[in-house]
Motif scaffolding. Structure first.
Motif, PDB file in Angstrom:
ATOM      1  N   VAL A 269      54.133  82.806  71.546  1.00  0.00           N
ATOM      2  CA  VAL A 269      54.949  82.275  72.163  1.00  0.00           C
ATOM      3  C   VAL A 269      54.415  81.021  73.562  1.00  0.00           C
ATOM      4  O   VAL A 269      54.703  79.890  73.426  1.00  0.00           O
ATOM      5  CB  VAL A 269      55.733  82.849  72.655  1.00  0.00           C
ATOM      6  CG1 VAL A 269      56.487  82.260  74.143  1.00  0.00           C
ATOM      7  CG2 VAL A 269      56.576  83.630  71.346  1.00  0.00           C
ATOM      8  N   ASP A 270      53.171  81.294  73.952  1.00  0.00           N
ATOM      9  CA  ASP A 270      52.444  80.686  74.876  1.00  0.00           C
ATOM     10  C   ASP A 270      51.913  79.246  73.909  1.00  0.00           C
ATOM     11  O   ASP A 270      52.072  78.118  74.981  1.00  0.00           O
ATOM     12  CB  ASP A 270      51.198  81.464  75.565  1.00  0.00           C
ATOM     13  CG  ASP A 270      51.280  82.830  76.384  1.00  0.00           C
ATOM     14  OD1 ASP A 270      52.751  82.502  76.985  1.00  0.00           O
ATOM     15  OD2 ASP A 270      51.041  83.438  76.355  1.00  0.00           O
ATOM     16  N   ARG A 271      51.273  79.540  73.265  1.00  0.00           N
ATOM     17  CA  ARG A 271      51.182  78.262  72.422  1.00  0.00           C
ATOM     18  C   ARG A 271      52.381  77.262  72.349  1.00  0.00           C
ATOM     19  O   ARG A 271      51.794  75.874  72.099  1.00  0.00           O
ATOM     20  CB  ARG A 271      50.065  78.332  71.546  1.00  0.00           C
ATOM     21  CG  ARG A 271      50.029  77.632  70.527  1.00  0.00           C
ATOM     22  CD  ARG A 271      48.704  78.166  69.732  1.00  0.00           C
ATOM     23  NE  ARG A 271      48.669  76.875  68.852  1.00  0.00           N
ATOM     24  CZ  ARG A 271      47.746  77.501  67.425  1.00  0.00           C
ATOM     25  NH1 ARG A 271      47.588  78.587  67.198  1.00  0.00           N
ATOM     26  NH2 ARG A 271      47.468  76.469  66.212  1.00  0.00           N
ATOM     27  N   GLU A 274      56.443  75.508  74.554  1.00  0.00           N
ATOM     28  CA  GLU A 274      56.826  74.683  75.857  1.00  0.00           C
ATOM     29  C   GLU A 274      56.983  72.982  74.309  1.00  0.00           C
ATOM     30  O   GLU A 274      57.297  71.927  74.354  1.00  0.00           O
ATOM     31  CB  GLU A 274      56.171  74.243  76.622  1.00  0.00           C
ATOM     32  CG  GLU A 274      55.952  75.120  77.240  1.00  0.00           C
ATOM     33  CD  GLU A 274      57.894  75.099  78.301  1.00  0.00           C
ATOM     34  OE1 GLU A 274      57.670  73.523  78.346  1.00  0.00           O
ATOM     35  OE2 GLU A 274      58.444  76.289  78.700  1.00  0.00           O
ATOM     36  N   ALA A 275      56.215  73.032  73.306  1.00  0.00           N
ATOM     37  CA  ALA A 275      55.771  72.225  72.176  1.00  0.00           C
ATOM     38  C   ALA A 275      57.106  71.916  71.039  1.00  0.00           C
ATOM     39  O   ALA A 275      56.794  70.841  71.381  1.00  0.00           O
ATOM     40  CB  ALA A 275      54.256  72.751  71.998  1.00  0.00           C
ATOM     41  N   VAL A 276      57.499  72.846  71.760  1.00  0.00           N
ATOM     42  CA  VAL A 276      58.855  72.756  70.066  1.00  0.00           C
ATOM     43  C   VAL A 276      60.221  72.218  71.146  1.00  0.00           C
ATOM     44  O   VAL A 276      60.637  73.212  72.048  1.00  0.00           O
ATOM     45  CB  VAL A 276      59.252  73.820  69.727  1.00  0.00           C
ATOM     46  CG1 VAL A 276      60.340  74.002  68.583  1.00  0.00           C
ATOM     47  CG2 VAL A 276      58.178  73.981  69.682  1.00  0.00           C
ATOM     48  N   THR A 312      49.978  75.341  62.705  1.00  0.00           N
ATOM     49  CA  THR A 312      49.589  74.415  63.522  1.00  0.00           C
ATOM     50  C   THR A 312      51.679  73.636  63.108  1.00  0.00           C
ATOM     51  O   THR A 312      52.107  73.876  62.056  1.00  0.00           O
ATOM     52  CB  THR A 312      48.821  73.325  62.634  1.00  0.00           C
ATOM     53  OG1 THR A 312      49.259  72.620  60.967  1.00  0.00           O
ATOM     54  CG2 THR A 312      47.687  73.411  62.497  1.00  0.00           C
ATOM     55  N   VAL A 313      51.370  72.975  64.235  1.00  0.00           N
ATOM     56  CA  VAL A 313      52.737  72.773  64.926  1.00  0.00           C
ATOM     57  C   VAL A 313      52.632  71.103  65.172  1.00  0.00           C
ATOM     58  O   VAL A 313      52.264  70.894  66.324  1.00  0.00           O
ATOM     59  CB  VAL A 313      53.558  73.378  65.769  1.00  0.00           C
ATOM     60  CG1 VAL A 313      55.765  73.009  65.198  1.00  0.00           C
ATOM     61  CG2 VAL A 313      54.271  74.490  65.195  1.00  0.00           C
ATOM     62  N   GLU A 314      52.856  70.199  64.320  1.00  0.00           N
ATOM     63  CA  GLU A 314      52.024  68.591  64.816  1.00  0.00           C
ATOM     64  C   GLU A 314      53.641  67.753  64.897  1.00  0.00           C
ATOM     65  O   GLU A 314      54.533  67.537  64.365  1.00  0.00           O
ATOM     66  CB  GLU A 314      51.347  68.008  64.136  1.00  0.00           C
ATOM     67  CG  GLU A 314      50.235  68.503  63.572  1.00  0.00           C
ATOM     68  CD  GLU A 314      49.281  68.711  62.478  1.00  0.00           C
ATOM     69  OE1 GLU A 314      49.551  67.260  62.253  1.00  0.00           O
ATOM     70  OE2 GLU A 314      48.448  68.741  62.003  1.00  0.00           O
TER      71      GLU A 314
END
Length: 655
Positions: A269-271, A274-276, A312-314
């Protein structure tokens, strides 16, 4: 098509005996070869593979032949050899493929490959096969007979791997004219000088292939999906036997229209939270697929993806225009009436009314906001849509301003939940989306219909007990009807909206001293008393505090054209009525400040819309009806006029 990269020197390294390489190679040719064995034995296949520079001929193990028969492995295919063995046969190396993965079914031939040294491709007798119980046996051939020069028994570990554990009847007998080949026990591998450290494709680092969401299954190995984020849920916290945790999910949509939900727990969740971002395109890989729980997941996909530490979520900076921003499957309002309770659906309609926001208390003790709107469409029906939480202040406030200014927008609701309590209504959930005046064909059609006569078309609400100025439970009543209709005498309280004026307010005890202690996210608010030490003592918290809080407890009299009644207003409602905090009003009174009287006078004899909770309570032996003010709203002439006109229209339509 995405760029294809074959493993550099993959053929040379494989022939050298590197069983951990797992090279990515291309199929140049595939042929069915003769088999000597039991009657009806299935044919075997030889494939010529290339790394773009060198080629070698390989043999498919029996369990892999279905890939060739089905055509999945064909000329030009890009494959990854995930499991194989290498044998020495008459001084040459022979590769038997035990397992492989098809990355790209078809591709143009890459490079100008030549035959690799010791590959055995030029030998016309190489890789003719004799078969016993479906096991490939490799050696120098005379006609169709294997002359290996060595006997393998069922205990040979390599044969056991080829046989899948069934090699009890396998015996390969030596021939006097044959030259013995080496057993399949591999010598230690010494890397070729021109192969060491040739980039990230080495080992099993080949890029995962991008596949459509509709073709996902848990047995594919490495894969990736390229899709747009259409919805993103809030972070939810939970507690179970393993302890506390947190989780959030987001929904993905790809260019083929496939949808899937992706879920992250705890550290992930922390990772990724914010990235999504909603609306952006990402490539997601190394996820774990599990069956979707349809009670919580409305997407039309049998799988749900759970991200793991290696996932990974790129982000794709050049967003793919072939991926739509959202996918809708609209249900007309008349069909919602036949929908099952808790069904998840999409609905679109023209907003004809918006109620003010109210604050309610959930079963867990937490407060949340609620706002209701009315949608109508060309089916001749209207429905109440209830917005919860942040929807009330974002889209809800915008819709209210538009309707009050005479603009009736088109609203598309993605993933609304059907509720069948007292008729059918639609409510928002965490994954819902509200689109105001979307650029959709359905929206343009509704706009034209509404502007060309649909505004005045009569509609029937599928949400019973609904009035346009309030939510389904906010039924407009007069003061006298509270008593005449016997409200509040059931097991549950009745909720009504009364248009009335405030005529009297008790000023001797309009507030109480409250505990300021915070318990989690909530304030205690229990009554506190002064102790001998001069501090404020809370019996519930068993603590003393140097300062206390002040909260409203108003006793007020309300009146309309039918009668008068008493009501009680607590903190939020009292502050809405008087326009100042209980602490400030208390200080005005203690200091004989004239603002105390001014504050009281300015709210008297003013009309309000009062949301009342009506419930019968017992005081000693006396039973009486108690009215509690849950929400206060000042009269808006535009909205009130529209409500009255709508009531007249419904009255005329009933005759």
């Amino acid at each position: 098509m995405a760029a294809v990269r074959l493993t550099p020197n993959g053929v040379t390294a494989t022939l050298a005996g590197d069983l951990d390489l797992k090279p990515v190679v291309q199929v140049l040719d595939i042929k069915s070869i003769s088999v000597n064995g039991p009657p009806g034995a299935a044919p075997r296949f030889r494939i010529l593979v290339s790394d773009g520079t060198a080629t070698t001929s390989t043999l498919l193990a029996s369990q892999m032949c279905d890939l060739a028969r089905s055509g999945l492995v064909r000329r030009g295919a890009i494959v990854q050899l995930t499991q194989y063995i290498v044998n020495n046969v008459n001084g040459r190396r022979a590769v038997v493929i035990l397992n492989m993965e098809v990355l790209i079914p078809e591709c143009d031939i890459i490079g100008n490959p030549v035959v690799a040294p010791e590959s055995g491709v030029s030998n016309p007798n190489f890789m003719k096969v004799n078969q016993s119980n479906g096991v490939p046996q490799i050696g120098s051939m005379q006609g169709n007979t294997i002359n290996s020069g060595i006997t393998h028994t069922g205990n040979d570990p390599v044969i056991q791997r080829l046989m899948g554990g069934n090699s009890s009847n396998l015996v390969v007998r030596p021939s006097d004219s044959a030259r013995a080949f080496q057993p399949t026990v591999q010598p230690p591998y010494r890397p070729a000088p021109n192969y060491k450290n040739h980039g990230t494709i080495m080992k099993n680092e080949a890029p995962a292939r991008i596949i459509p969401i509709s073709q996902l299954n848990p047995y594919q190995g490495r894969f990736a999906i390229k899709a747009r984020v259409t919805a993103k849920g809030e972070i939810r916290r939970y507690h179970n036997a393993k302890g506390d945790g947190k989780v959030f999910s987001f929904d993905l949509l790809d260019s083929d229209g496939g949808e899937i939900r992706v879920t992250c727990f705890n550290a992930l969740v922390d990772r990724f939270y914010e990235a999504v971002e909603v609306g952006k395109v990402y490539v997601v890989s190394r996820g774990n697929l599990k069956p979707a729980k349809k009670g919580y997941n409305h997407l039309n996909c049998e799988w749900e993806m759970f991200l793991e530490n290696q996932s990974t979520v790129e982000f794709c900076p050049d967003e793919d225009c072939s991926i739509p921003a959202q996918r809708f499957s609209f249900t007309t309002i008349d069909r919602i009436e036949d929908s099952e309770n808790n069904a998840i659906l999409d609905v679109i309609g023209v907003v004809t009314s918006v109620s003010p926001t109210t604050t309610i208390q959930r079963k867990n003790g937490m407060e949340t906001q609620k706002r209701a709107i009315t949608l109508k469409d060309m089916s001749g029906r209207s429905v109440e849509v209830t917005m919860w939480g942040d929807f009330c202040n974002r889209e809800g406030s915008q819709l209210q301003q538009m309707v009050e200014s005479g603009v009736f927008p088109v609203l598309a609701v993605k993933a609304g939940k059907v509720n069948d309590y007292s008729g059918k209504s639609v409510g928002t959930i965490s994954s819902s989306q509200l689109l105001i005046n979307p650029d959709l064909a359905e929206a343009h059609c509704l706009r034209q219909w509404f502007d060309c006569g649909g505004r005045d078309a009569s509609t029937q609400s599928i949400s019973r007990d609904f009035t346009p100025a309030a939510s389904r439970n906010e039924i407009r009543k007069t003061v006298s009807q509270i008593k005449d209709d016997g409200l509040g005498q059931g097991d549950k309280p009745d909720w009504v909206t009364v248009k009335a004026a405030l005529t009297f307010l008790k000023t001797d005890s309009f507030c109480y001293t409250a505990c300021p202690n915070m318990i989690g996210d909530r304030q205690c608010n229990k009554k506190v008393t002064k102790s001998d030490s001069g501090n404020w003592l809370c019996d519930k918290c068993n603590q003393e505090f140097p300062e206390c809080d002040y909260r409203y407890l108003l006793q007020l009299q309300i009146q309309d054209h039918t009668g008068t009644t008493w009501a009680t207003a607590f903190q939020e409602s009292g502050q809405d009525l008087l326009g100042c905090s209980a602490r400030d009003l208390y200080m005005f009174k203690e200091n004989d400040d004239p603002r105390f009287s001014e504050t009281l006078i300015q709210c008297l004899h003013q009309d309000y819309l009062l949301r009342l909770k009506v419930k019968e309570e017992t005081y000693g032996d006396d039973r009486r009806i108690k009215n509690t003010v849950a929400k206060v709203e000042r009269i808006n002439p535009v909205v009130e006029s529209r409500f009255l006109l709508d009531g007249i229209s419904r009255l005329l339509a009933s005759y």
